[in-house]
Write a protein that holds these residues in place. Sequence first.
Motif, PDB file in Angstrom:
ATOM      1  N   ALA A 142       0.824  -1.211   0.000  1.00 42.76           N
ATOM      2  CA  ALA A 142       0.000   0.000   0.000  1.00 42.76           C
ATOM      3  C   ALA A 142       0.858   1.261   0.000  1.00 42.76           C
ATOM      4  CB  ALA A 142      -0.929  -0.009   1.218  1.00 42.76           C
ATOM      5  N   CYS A 143       2.095   1.125   0.430  1.00 41.29           N
ATOM      6  CA  CYS A 143       3.009   2.266   0.511  1.00 41.29           C
ATOM      7  C   CYS A 143       3.548   2.704  -0.843  1.00 41.29           C
ATOM      8  CB  CYS A 143       4.185   1.893   1.396  1.00 41.29           C
ATOM      9  SG  CYS A 143       5.003   0.410   0.764  1.00 41.29           S
ATOM     10  N   ALA A 144       3.322   1.907  -1.888  1.00 38.06           N
ATOM     11  CA  ALA A 144       3.856   2.268  -3.207  1.00 38.06           C
ATOM     12  C   ALA A 144       3.238   3.575  -3.698  1.00 38.06           C
ATOM     13  CB  ALA A 144       3.576   1.149  -4.211  1.00 38.06           C
ATOM     14  N   ASP A 145       4.024   4.361  -4.373  1.00 41.15           N
ATOM     15  CA  ASP A 145       3.511   5.620  -4.918  1.00 41.15           C
ATOM     16  C   ASP A 145       2.603   5.368  -6.110  1.00 41.15           C
ATOM     17  OD1 ASP A 145       5.126   7.502  -3.277  1.00 41.15           O
ATOM     18  OD2 ASP A 145       6.755   6.418  -4.246  1.00 41.15           O
ATOM     19  N   VAL A 146       2.919   4.335  -6.854  1.00 43.98           N
ATOM     20  CA  VAL A 146       2.145   3.993  -8.044  1.00 43.98           C
ATOM     21  C   VAL A 146       1.827   2.508  -7.982  1.00 43.98           C
ATOM     22  CG1 VAL A 146       2.114   3.939 -10.568  1.00 43.98           C
ATOM     23  CG2 VAL A 146       3.386   5.748  -9.377  1.00 43.98           C
ATOM     24  N   GLN A 147       0.562   2.166  -8.105  1.00 44.93           N
ATOM     25  CA  GLN A 147       0.171   0.754  -8.158  1.00 44.93           C
ATOM     26  C   GLN A 147      -0.263   0.462  -9.583  1.00 44.93           C
ATOM     27  OE1 GLN A 147      -2.485  -0.391  -4.979  1.00 44.93           O
ATOM     28  NE2 GLN A 147      -0.714  -0.416  -3.591  1.00 44.93           N
ATOM     29  N   VAL A 148       0.468  -0.427 -10.234  1.00 47.95           N
ATOM     30  CA  VAL A 148       0.278  -0.622 -11.671  1.00 47.95           C
ATOM     31  C   VAL A 148      -0.582  -1.852 -11.965  1.00 47.95           C
ATOM     32  CG1 VAL A 148       2.328   0.627 -12.443  1.00 47.95           C
ATOM     33  CG2 VAL A 148       2.534  -1.786 -11.765  1.00 47.95           C
ATOM     34  N   ARG A 149      -1.198  -1.806 -13.144  1.00 44.81           N
ATOM     35  CA  ARG A 149      -2.069  -2.877 -13.640  1.00 44.81           C
ATOM     36  C   ARG A 149      -1.566  -3.339 -15.006  1.00 44.81           C
ATOM     37  NH1 ARG A 149      -7.014  -2.770 -10.991  1.00 44.81           N
ATOM     38  NH2 ARG A 149      -7.313  -0.917  -9.712  1.00 44.81           N
ATOM     39  N   HIS A 150      -2.066  -4.484 -15.412  1.00 40.79           N
ATOM     40  CA  HIS A 150      -1.736  -5.041 -16.723  1.00 40.79           C
ATOM     41  C   HIS A 150      -1.970  -4.008 -17.831  1.00 40.79           C
ATOM     42  CE1 HIS A 150      -1.052  -8.502 -19.374  1.00 40.79           C
ATOM     43  NE2 HIS A 150      -1.916  -7.940 -20.187  1.00 40.79           N
ATOM     44  N   GLY A 151      -0.980  -3.828 -18.659  1.00 41.18           N
ATOM     45  CA  GLY A 151      -1.122  -2.907 -19.783  1.00 41.18           C
ATOM     46  C   GLY A 151      -0.611  -1.508 -19.510  1.00 41.18           C
ATOM     47  N   ASP A 152      -0.364  -1.198 -18.237  1.00 42.16           N
ATOM     48  CA  ASP A 152       0.196   0.122 -17.927  1.00 42.16           C
ATOM     49  C   ASP A 152       1.593   0.261 -18.530  1.00 42.16           C
ATOM     50  OD1 ASP A 152      -2.030   0.777 -16.475  1.00 42.16           O
ATOM     51  OD2 ASP A 152      -1.075   0.609 -14.499  1.00 42.16           O
ATOM     52  N   HIS A 153       1.983   1.487 -18.779  1.00 39.93           N
ATOM     53  CA  HIS A 153       3.349   1.763 -19.224  1.00 39.93           C
ATOM     54  C   HIS A 153       4.051   2.645 -18.202  1.00 39.93           C
ATOM     55  CE1 HIS A 153       3.473   0.179 -23.426  1.00 39.93           C
ATOM     56  NE2 HIS A 153       2.178   0.121 -23.183  1.00 39.93           N
ATOM     57  N   LEU A 154       5.322   2.389 -18.020  1.00 45.84           N
ATOM     58  CA  LEU A 154       6.153   3.192 -17.121  1.00 45.84           C
ATOM     59  C   LEU A 154       7.329   3.706 -17.950  1.00 45.84           C
ATOM     60  CD1 LEU A 154       6.049   0.554 -14.300  1.00 45.84           C
ATOM     61  CD2 LEU A 154       5.269   2.904 -13.964  1.00 45.84           C
ATOM     62  N   ARG A 155       7.469   5.000 -18.016  1.00 45.16           N
ATOM     63  CA  ARG A 155       8.554   5.558 -18.839  1.00 45.16           C
ATOM     64  C   ARG A 155       9.639   6.143 -17.936  1.00 45.16           C
ATOM     65  NH1 ARG A 155       3.961   6.287 -21.639  1.00 45.16           N
ATOM     66  NH2 ARG A 155       3.908   5.115 -23.604  1.00 45.16           N
ATOM     67  N   ILE A 156      10.861   5.627 -18.150  1.00 48.17           N
ATOM     68  CA  ILE A 156      12.037   6.110 -17.419  1.00 48.17           C
ATOM     69  C   ILE A 156      12.944   6.696 -18.501  1.00 48.17           C
ATOM     70  CG2 ILE A 156      13.871   5.496 -15.796  1.00 48.17           C
ATOM     71  CD1 ILE A 156      11.121   4.647 -14.764  1.00 48.17           C
ATOM     72  N   GLY A 157      12.809   7.989 -18.758  1.00 43.61           N
ATOM     73  CA  GLY A 157      13.495   8.562 -19.907  1.00 43.61           C
ATOM     74  C   GLY A 157      13.002   7.873 -21.168  1.00 43.61           C
ATOM     75  N   ALA A 158      13.938   7.358 -21.947  1.00 44.97           N
ATOM     76  CA  ALA A 158      13.565   6.699 -23.200  1.00 44.97           C
ATOM     77  C   ALA A 158      13.148   5.245 -23.014  1.00 44.97           C
ATOM     78  CB  ALA A 158      14.746   6.773 -24.179  1.00 44.97           C
ATOM     79  N   LEU A 159      13.249   4.737 -21.797  1.00 43.76           N
ATOM     80  CA  LEU A 159      12.900   3.329 -21.554  1.00 43.76           C
ATOM     81  C   LEU A 159      11.397   3.217 -21.290  1.00 43.76           C
ATOM     82  CD1 LEU A 159      15.818   2.372 -19.108  1.00 43.76           C
ATOM     83  CD2 LEU A 159      15.823   2.405 -21.617  1.00 43.76           C
ATOM     84  N   ASP A 160      10.735   2.382 -22.053  1.00 45.04           N
ATOM     85  CA  ASP A 160       9.275   2.247 -21.954  1.00 45.04           C
ATOM     86  C   ASP A 160       8.944   0.827 -21.488  1.00 45.04           C
ATOM     87  OD1 ASP A 160       6.548   2.165 -22.224  1.00 45.04           O
ATOM     88  OD2 ASP A 160       6.529   2.703 -24.356  1.00 45.04           O
ATOM     89  N   PHE A 161       8.664   0.699 -20.195  1.00 42.21           N
ATOM     90  CA  PHE A 161       8.333  -0.601 -19.617  1.00 42.21           C
ATOM     91  C   PHE A 161       6.832  -0.840 -19.734  1.00 42.21           C
ATOM     92  CE2 PHE A 161      12.182   0.656 -17.445  1.00 42.21           C
ATOM     93  CZ  PHE A 161      12.885  -0.520 -17.249  1.00 42.21           C
ATOM     94  N   GLN A 162       6.484  -2.045 -20.143  1.00 40.11           N
ATOM     95  CA  GLN A 162       5.074  -2.435 -20.190  1.00 40.11           C
ATOM     96  C   GLN A 162       4.815  -3.377 -19.021  1.00 40.11           C
ATOM     97  OE1 GLN A 162       3.906  -4.150 -23.917  1.00 40.11           O
ATOM     98  NE2 GLN A 162       1.933  -4.849 -23.116  1.00 40.11           N
TER      99      GLN A 162
END
Lengths: 236, 236
Positions: A85-105
């Motif tokens: 519950a402490c996470a800043d972002v709770q992600v779900r299937h299909g979400d994208h996370l962008r770290i600069g040019a890195l695009d995590f699915q």
Amino acid sequence: MIFRQLFDSESSTYTYLLGDESTGQAVLIDAVMEQVDRDLQLVRELDLTLTHVFDTHVHADHVTASGVLRTRTRCTVVGGVGGAACADVQVRHGDHLRIGALDFQVLATPGHTDDSVSYFLGDRVFTGDALLVRGNGRTDFQNGDASQLYDSVTRVLFGLPDTTLVYPAHDYKGRTVTSIAEEKRHNPRVAGKSREEFIRIMEHLDLPKPKKLDVAVPANRACGLTASSPSSSPHH
Amino acid sequence: MIFRQLFDSESSTYTYLLGDESTGQAVLIDAVMEQVDRDLQLVRELDLTLTHVFDTHVHADHVTASGVLRTRTRCTVVGGVGGAACADVQVRHGDHLRIGALDFQVLATPGHTDDSVSYFLGDRVFTGDALLVRGNGRTDFQNGDASQLYDSVTRVLFGLPDTTLVYPAHDYKGRTVTSIAEEKRHNPRVAGKSREEFIRIMEHLDLPKPKKLDVAVPANRACGLTASSPSSSPHH
């Protein structure tokens, strides 16, 4: 892209550092409390700024470094929905996370735990305990479900290109990586096995309780920061 | 190219498997006796044929698997000149070793031992104990020579492109890889250090004798096959 695989020998955990050279942003995946200094030193030496920590799930075998890293670097903590519950972002299937040019699915890969996610990035996927080298995580606690894990492995992960490199959260025999093609052919629990056979295997593993279960799970639900932790000051 | 890094936790040794997908040929670098079954299983599962084993030097901290692998697979054993007399091929600086489409260049990198070589392949180099992550091998036995090692690191290895990935024979802190650029900047014994400072550091390490020295060195001069070994039958 900067990529480093790191190992914690006490818990046999792999942590991954990925950095985007264009922006200098970096993410640690499944960071381990005892290795915070090593990992932050490497981030600094590579001229990176840690902006994110991803956990693949609420771990039972080590304490996550996510909370301490957030305190020390103001990074964003990411985990699967229903997990910490402490996470800043709770992600779900299909979400994208962008770290600069890195695009995590984000791929939902429950079954080891109900909050397990994998992070897919181009030619590689970070599978946590959903898929290991010639194995997979147990399914007998934290709402584990063998049938669900069978789907996560055979439908979600095996749906990725065969050449995808699989970077797991653990290995106990010194193997560092595998591929989707390898696991399709050689994973002894899944290759050529029906759902029923897989469930039967998982039901009869007869594993001892993880040594750190009672400590690690509550700690990890709080991002590794428990009341007794010296690093438990509130974050930003 | 197929590439796998493998770890032996008892001796903290990294072994590397490289395979050429066009011919199916493969090489193991710095294979460890206790891991022969693991490594050969992986070779088989990846549909490869082991044609070569390279040692970077006569090791003092583990027994090489080269002789056993030669017995079991009829592969060719390669080592540096002046090292193991049992090697099929003794290589010198500038030699090339071709494993299918993979073209390894031999770099003489003595100083940890007098027979130490590195194997350079395009974007990566396998340095044995000549250059480790933020460190280097000791120089106080097997004709080690700190001044010579300084040259091997700063002239030979640091002459490679900065982006070259450095895969060492060991790490004791869970780090798996580094780069030439990183070591130029952050290697605490070499970065910004003169030859005299490096020699002084190496003279004052005050390390205990390696536990396996008296067993490993004679065994490794015989490719790991000693008179008492069950696998010591003559090879092809």
